[in-house]
Structure formats: C-alpha cells, structure tokens
Design a protein around this motif. Structure first.
Motif, PDB file in Angstrom:
ATOM      1  N   ILE A   1       1.232  -1.159  -0.244  1.00 21.74           N
ATOM      2  CA  ILE A   1       0.425  -0.241   0.108  1.00 21.74           C
ATOM      3  C   ILE A   1       1.211   1.224  -0.488  1.00 21.74           C
ATOM      4  O   ILE A   1       1.723   1.515   0.882  1.00 21.74           O
ATOM      5  CB  ILE A   1      -1.373   0.508   1.347  1.00 21.74           C
ATOM      6  CG1 ILE A   1      -2.095  -1.153   1.428  1.00 21.74           C
ATOM      7  CG2 ILE A   1      -1.757   2.108   0.856  1.00 21.74           C
ATOM      8  CD1 ILE A   1      -3.370  -0.945   0.022  1.00 21.74           C
ATOM      9  N   CYS A   2       1.310   1.626  -0.936  1.00 14.94           N
ATOM     10  CA  CYS A   2       1.624   3.333  -1.677  1.00 14.94           C
ATOM     11  C   CYS A   2       1.241   4.464  -0.977  1.00 14.94           C
ATOM     12  O   CYS A   2       0.139   4.128  -2.348  1.00 14.94           O
ATOM     13  CB  CYS A   2       2.270   3.379  -2.751  1.00 14.94           C
ATOM     14  SG  CYS A   2       3.854   1.363  -2.474  1.00 14.94           S
TER      15      CYS A   2
ATOM     16  N   GLU B   1      10.304   1.654   0.621  1.00 14.38           N
ATOM     17  CA  GLU B   1      10.831   1.576   1.560  1.00 14.38           C
ATOM     18  C   GLU B   1       9.571   0.606   2.411  1.00 14.38           C
ATOM     19  O   GLU B   1       8.698   1.608   2.980  1.00 14.38           O
ATOM     20  CB  GLU B   1      12.337   2.098   2.038  1.00 14.38           C
ATOM     21  CG  GLU B   1      11.409   1.638   3.930  1.00 14.38           C
ATOM     22  CD  GLU B   1      12.146   2.990   4.522  1.00 14.38           C
ATOM     23  OE1 GLU B   1      12.847   2.109   5.654  1.00 14.38           O
ATOM     24  OE2 GLU B   1      12.099   3.971   4.037  1.00 14.38           O
ATOM     25  N   PRO B   2       9.461  -0.742   2.573  1.00 16.51           N
ATOM     26  CA  PRO B   2       8.377  -1.041   3.542  1.00 16.51           C
ATOM     27  C   PRO B   2       8.431  -0.352   4.374  1.00 16.51           C
ATOM     28  O   PRO B   2       9.388  -0.583   5.119  1.00 16.51           O
ATOM     29  CB  PRO B   2       8.403  -2.495   3.114  1.00 16.51           C
ATOM     30  CG  PRO B   2       8.857  -2.780   2.133  1.00 16.51           C
ATOM     31  CD  PRO B   2      10.654  -1.659   1.754  1.00 16.51           C
ATOM     32  N   THR B   3       7.750   0.277   5.397  1.00 20.05           N
ATOM     33  CA  THR B   3       7.704   0.933   7.135  1.00 20.05           C
ATOM     34  C   THR B   3       6.902  -0.006   7.735  1.00 20.05           C
ATOM     35  O   THR B   3       7.030   0.435   8.649  1.00 20.05           O
ATOM     36  CB  THR B   3       7.147   2.201   6.737  1.00 20.05           C
ATOM     37  OG1 THR B   3       5.806   2.380   6.310  1.00 20.05           O
ATOM     38  CG2 THR B   3       8.517   2.864   5.884  1.00 20.05           C
TER      39      THR B   3
ATOM     40  N   LEU C   1       0.891 -10.716   2.249  1.00 18.56           N
ATOM     41  CA  LEU C   1       1.403 -10.394   2.964  1.00 18.56           C
ATOM     42  C   LEU C   1       1.277  -8.864   2.976  1.00 18.56           C
ATOM     43  O   LEU C   1       1.683  -8.464   1.452  1.00 18.56           O
ATOM     44  CB  LEU C   1       3.106 -10.344   3.079  1.00 18.56           C
ATOM     45  CG  LEU C   1       3.320 -11.507   4.715  1.00 18.56           C
ATOM     46  CD1 LEU C   1       3.088 -12.682   3.495  1.00 18.56           C
ATOM     47  CD2 LEU C   1       4.405 -11.348   4.547  1.00 18.56           C
ATOM     48  N   VAL C   2       0.509  -7.423   3.277  1.00 17.03           N
ATOM     49  CA  VAL C   2       0.605  -6.308   2.633  1.00 17.03           C
ATOM     50  C   VAL C   2       0.973  -5.878   3.430  1.00 17.03           C
ATOM     51  O   VAL C   2       0.998  -5.694   4.678  1.00 17.03           O
ATOM     52  CB  VAL C   2      -0.971  -5.757   2.918  1.00 17.03           C
ATOM     53  CG1 VAL C   2      -1.042  -4.236   2.601  1.00 17.03           C
ATOM     54  CG2 VAL C   2      -1.759  -6.814   2.439  1.00 17.03           C
ATOM     55  N   TYR C   3       2.026  -5.090   3.208  1.00 19.98           N
ATOM     56  CA  TYR C   3       2.858  -3.303   3.715  1.00 19.98           C
ATOM     57  C   TYR C   3       2.538  -2.293   3.519  1.00 19.98           C
ATOM     58  O   TYR C   3       2.073  -2.082   2.380  1.00 19.98           O
ATOM     59  CB  TYR C   3       4.379  -4.114   3.227  1.00 19.98           C
ATOM     60  CG  TYR C   3       5.588  -4.723   3.336  1.00 19.98           C
ATOM     61  CD1 TYR C   3       6.216  -5.259   5.308  1.00 19.98           C
ATOM     62  CD2 TYR C   3       4.941  -6.415   3.117  1.00 19.98           C
ATOM     63  CE1 TYR C   3       6.973  -6.522   5.392  1.00 19.98           C
ATOM     64  CE2 TYR C   3       5.848  -7.346   3.246  1.00 19.98           C
ATOM     65  CZ  TYR C   3       6.571  -7.523   4.316  1.00 19.98           C
ATOM     66  OH  TYR C   3       7.172  -8.409   4.956  1.00 19.98           O
ATOM     67  N   GLU C   4       2.559  -1.523   4.380  1.00 26.49           N
ATOM     68  CA  GLU C   4       2.661  -0.451   4.003  1.00 26.49           C
ATOM     69  C   GLU C   4       4.353  -0.353   3.113  1.00 26.49           C
ATOM     70  O   GLU C   4       5.426  -0.355   4.178  1.00 26.49           O
ATOM     71  CB  GLU C   4       2.623   0.851   4.876  1.00 26.49           C
ATOM     72  CG  GLU C   4       2.064   2.574   4.739  1.00 26.49           C
ATOM     73  CD  GLU C   4       1.745   2.757   5.774  1.00 26.49           C
ATOM     74  OE1 GLU C   4       1.166   4.643   5.637  1.00 26.49           O
ATOM     75  OE2 GLU C   4       1.771   2.477   6.904  1.00 26.49           O
ATOM     76  N   ALA C   5       4.320   0.670   2.345  1.00 27.30           N
ATOM     77  CA  ALA C   5       5.681   1.321   2.385  1.00 27.30           C
ATOM     78  C   ALA C   5       5.338   2.838   1.485  1.00 27.30           C
ATOM     79  O   ALA C   5       5.155   3.316   1.122  1.00 27.30           O
ATOM     80  CB  ALA C   5       6.187   0.067   0.883  1.00 27.30           C
ATOM     81  N   ARG C   6       6.467   3.375   1.161  1.00 20.94           N
ATOM     82  CA  ARG C   6       7.242   4.955   0.935  1.00 20.94           C
ATOM     83  C   ARG C   6       7.950   4.190  -0.013  1.00 20.94           C
ATOM     84  O   ARG C   6       9.021   3.765   0.230  1.00 20.94           O
ATOM     85  CB  ARG C   6       7.320   5.713   2.060  1.00 20.94           C
ATOM     86  CG  ARG C   6       8.612   5.651   2.511  1.00 20.94           C
ATOM     87  CD  ARG C   6       9.190   6.421   3.646  1.00 20.94           C
ATOM     88  NE  ARG C   6      10.509   6.260   3.302  1.00 20.94           N
ATOM     89  CZ  ARG C   6      11.700   7.159   3.298  1.00 20.94           C
ATOM     90  NH1 ARG C   6      11.337   7.876   2.113  1.00 20.94           N
ATOM     91  NH2 ARG C   6      12.642   6.802   3.529  1.00 20.94           N
ATOM     92  N   ILE C   7       7.908   6.094  -0.796  1.00 22.27           N
ATOM     93  CA  ILE C   7       8.753   5.856  -2.368  1.00 22.27           C
ATOM     94  C   ILE C   7       9.704   5.973  -1.725  1.00 22.27           C
ATOM     95  O   ILE C   7       9.471   7.812  -1.403  1.00 22.27           O
ATOM     96  CB  ILE C   7       7.320   6.807  -3.964  1.00 22.27           C
ATOM     97  CG1 ILE C   7       5.949   5.969  -3.264  1.00 22.27           C
ATOM     98  CG2 ILE C   7       7.816   6.725  -4.623  1.00 22.27           C
ATOM     99  CD1 ILE C   7       6.618   4.305  -3.961  1.00 22.27           C
ATOM    100  N   THR C   8      11.051   6.238  -2.437  1.00 26.98           N
ATOM    101  CA  THR C   8      12.175   6.301  -2.035  1.00 26.98           C
ATOM    102  C   THR C   8      12.924   6.733  -3.048  1.00 26.98           C
ATOM    103  O   THR C   8      13.721   7.583  -3.654  1.00 26.98           O
ATOM    104  CB  THR C   8      13.306   5.065  -1.589  1.00 26.98           C
ATOM    105  OG1 THR C   8      13.536   4.348  -2.359  1.00 26.98           O
ATOM    106  CG2 THR C   8      12.169   5.501  -0.010  1.00 26.98           C
TER     107      THR C   8
END
Length: 156
Positions: A12-13, A64-66, A93-100
């Motif tokens: 989820i971005c 980067e998965p946070t 598996l569902v990760y929150e991630a931020r664009i780097t």
C-alpha cells in the motif's frame, strides 16, 4: 486434486493523498482489473525483498516497506481440465511502503500492463481485485491482529 500454496507480498503506497495501483489483464482475457503492486515470493526470498522487487517491476518505483499491515489468506477450488482441479491457497502479506526513488513506468512483458495513482475515494468505482479493498482496510484500520475478517467496505 492438486494442492498449490502461493505466498505473495503487496504494498500500500499512498503519496499526496493518492494510492498506487497496477493494472492486470483478467485471467479469461476479458478486460482488466486493478491490483496492489506486488506478487509472488521466489523460493528462499524474504517477503520484505519480494515487495521491494515486485513494486519496482510493476511500477518503476523504489520503495521502503515501513510496516507490515497484515496478512490475508484466500482459499479457492478451481476446476481443471480432464478432472484435475487445483486447491489453491494464497497467503498475501500487505506492507505499507513509501516511495524512495524511481519513476512511474509500465511493466513490459509482465503480469501488469500499467500503473497509476488513484484517489482512495475513486477506488470503489474501479474494477479491482478484493485484495485492494482488504489492503485499504488494513491501512485505514491497522487492526492489532493484522487481519480483516468478512466483507470490506472501502467507503468506511
């Protein structure tokens, strides 16, 4: 009946109030549906590395998965040709991630054909897989148990 277990990792971005989704052809070849960027884990691969690899493959973005938002499990029986069906169990598996880094681009010769940003309020109008709704519910609710049970209303 053949048994198949598929473990996958998705992201989820959300950036500037928009959700990143990828578009995938429907299995029967009739249209498209939106999916969370991500996909199947390779043998021996860590799920964290899977989501980083898959998001880059499908969208062009480095992430980067946070945090791990949760896990979704699906179980379906698919009839097969000549009476040999598939008992499919998916663990997602569902990760929150931020664009780097990186830039938005479309995947060539892969499981998706484009990626795009969408306002979360527009998601209910999209043709999408159920994991999009479950992922958004995990992101919004952040349940302590890491799972959403039952039908999900993305308007909540």
């Amino acid at each position: 009946m053949r048994k198949k277990l598929r473990v996958a990792a998705y992201a989820i971005c959300v950036r500037d109030g928009q959700l990143l989704l990828a578009r995938s052809p429907v299995l029967n070849g009739d249209g498209f549906e939106w999916v969370l960027p991500g996909g199947g884990m390779e043998h021996g691969e860590d799920p964290y590395d899977t989501v980083v690899r898959e998001v880059e493959e499908e969208t062009g973005y480095l992430v980067e998965p946070t945090g791990l938002l949760g896990i979704d499990s699906s179980h379906h029986l698919f009839p097969g040709r000549f009476g040999r069906g598939v008992d499919h169990h998916g663990v997602r598996l569902v990760y929150e991630a931020r664009i780097t880094g990186g830039e938005l681009r479309y995947e060539a010769h892969g499981s998706t054909d484009m990626a795009a940003w969408h306002p979360p309020d527009d998601v209910p109008a999209l043709t999408r897989v159920s994991l999009v709704d479950k992922g958004l519910a995990l992101w919004r609710e952040r349940p302590a148990a890491g799972r959403v049970v039952g039908p999900v209303d993305v308007q909540e």
